[in-house]
Scaffold this motif. Structure first.
Motif, PDB file in Angstrom:
ATOM      1  N   ARG A 166      45.950  42.881  39.651  1.00  0.00           N
ATOM      2  CA  ARG A 166      45.329  44.267  40.350  1.00  0.00           C
ATOM      3  C   ARG A 166      46.498  45.283  40.306  1.00  0.00           C
ATOM      4  O   ARG A 166      46.206  46.405  40.168  1.00  0.00           O
ATOM      5  N   GLN A 167      47.619  44.593  41.019  1.00  0.00           N
ATOM      6  CA  GLN A 167      48.697  45.712  40.984  1.00  0.00           C
ATOM      7  C   GLN A 167      49.281  46.045  39.707  1.00  0.00           C
ATOM      8  O   GLN A 167      49.423  47.450  39.732  1.00  0.00           O
TER       9      GLN A 167
ATOM     10  N   SER B 104      47.224  48.666  37.673  1.00  0.00           N
ATOM     11  CA  SER B 104      47.043  50.092  38.349  1.00  0.00           C
ATOM     12  C   SER B 104      48.622  50.688  37.981  1.00  0.00           C
ATOM     13  O   SER B 104      48.717  51.950  37.661  1.00  0.00           O
TER      14      SER B 104
ATOM     15  N   SER C  16      34.413  48.863  37.306  1.00  0.00           N
ATOM     16  CA  SER C  16      34.791  50.441  37.810  1.00  0.00           C
ATOM     17  C   SER C  16      34.908  51.502  36.776  1.00  0.00           C
ATOM     18  O   SER C  16      34.622  52.614  37.144  1.00  0.00           O
ATOM     19  N   GLN C  17      35.474  51.081  35.872  1.00  0.00           N
ATOM     20  CA  GLN C  17      35.564  52.067  34.785  1.00  0.00           C
ATOM     21  C   GLN C  17      33.946  52.521  34.187  1.00  0.00           C
ATOM     22  O   GLN C  17      33.925  53.767  33.823  1.00  0.00           O
TER      23      GLN C  17
ATOM     24  N   LEU D 189      37.727  45.503  37.203  1.00  0.00           N
ATOM     25  CA  LEU D 189      38.492  46.622  36.701  1.00  0.00           C
ATOM     26  C   LEU D 189      37.580  47.392  35.572  1.00  0.00           C
ATOM     27  O   LEU D 189      37.452  48.578  35.625  1.00  0.00           O
TER      28      LEU D 189
END
Length: 259
Positions: free
Chosen positions: A186-187, A190, A254-255, A251
């Protein structure tokens, strides 16, 4: 839309099966993961293929550095040929010169021997003196993926370099590895823009042995001083892989919502 890839490094059939159940897109198969990984035997490869997941094979004749003798390179070359014949999806390789640059002559030879297989430049990249030069050379050689911790002990520590590599990568996929789990993905997604991630998801299991000789030790130590005793077994955790896969799916979702 970005398509994310989760690669799981395994060194046993049990770990491969756990990674498959957890949703891994691809396996990196090796032996001796506790010492950084070496070339697996054919029997292990054949058993792991039964898991039904795309499989790249690590070709590394020993632990330690990536400056190889003629005999060692001959072994690497033969293994690349053999795993191409066996139908592996890709090979994971890396050779350096003494000055810290890629051994272009040998890497070119391995790319030729690999034929239609995918090729990943492993963390020999993290020992290169100039990562941007190595990136350009990898692209010219036709290497599809670079596995890297950003030339640090973990990919989180190396995230600034990884982010810059992703920006410059072009057709080469920059795949962070080294300490990867769901939270790190996750980190890093981004912070770096990376879309492929490499993890082992290992847990330590207690051996089923009831009779134990505590006064005899034959277990080796990894380069970082870690290791396992005779009665500890490293296995991939299906749960850890599943958690990492869930982050990637989130992820991607969300896109779609933003599109």
């Amino acid at each position: 839309m970005k398509r994310y890839t989760l690669e799981v490094c395994v060194d046993s059939v049990e770990s491969a099966e756990a990674a498959a159940r957890g949703g891994a897109h691809r396996l990196e198969l090796c032996a001796d993961l506790v010492i950084g990984g070496t070339t697996p035997c054919q029997a292990l490869y054949e058993k792991v293929r039964e898991a039904g997941v795309r499989t790249n094979v690590l070709i590394r004749p020993r632990c330690g550095d990536f400056l190889y003798t003629e005999h060692e390179f001959d072994m690497i070359a033969r293994c690349v040929e053999r795993y191409r014949e066996l139908g592996a999806d890709g090979v994971v390789v890396g050779c350096l010169l003494a000055d810290g640059s890629l051994d272009l002559e040998r890497m070119k030879r391995l790319r030729e021997l690999a034929g239609p297989m995918d090729m990943t430049l492993h963390r020999a990249f993290d020992m290169c003196r100039d990562p941007f030069e190595a990136l350009e050379q990898a692209a010219e050689l036709g290497i599809g993926t670079i596995l890297t911790s950003g030339q640090k002990s973990s990919c989180v520590e190396g995230q600034e370099l990884i982010a810059e590599l992703v920006k410059r990568s072009g057709r080469v996929d920059i795949m962070p590895g080294g300490g990867v789990d769901a939270a790190v993905i996750r980190q890093m997604a981004s912070a770096t823009g990376a879309v492929s991630f490499h993890m082992s998801g290992k847990v330590v299991l207690d051996s089923g042995m009831q009779y134990r000789r505590e006064d005899v030790s034959m277990a080796g130590q990894a380069g970082d001083g870690s290791g396992t005793g005779e009665y500890q077994i490293l296995r991939t955790s299906e749960k850890k892989v599943r958690q990492a896969k869930a982050v990637l799916e989130e992820l991607e979702s969300s896109q779609l919502l933003m599109a």
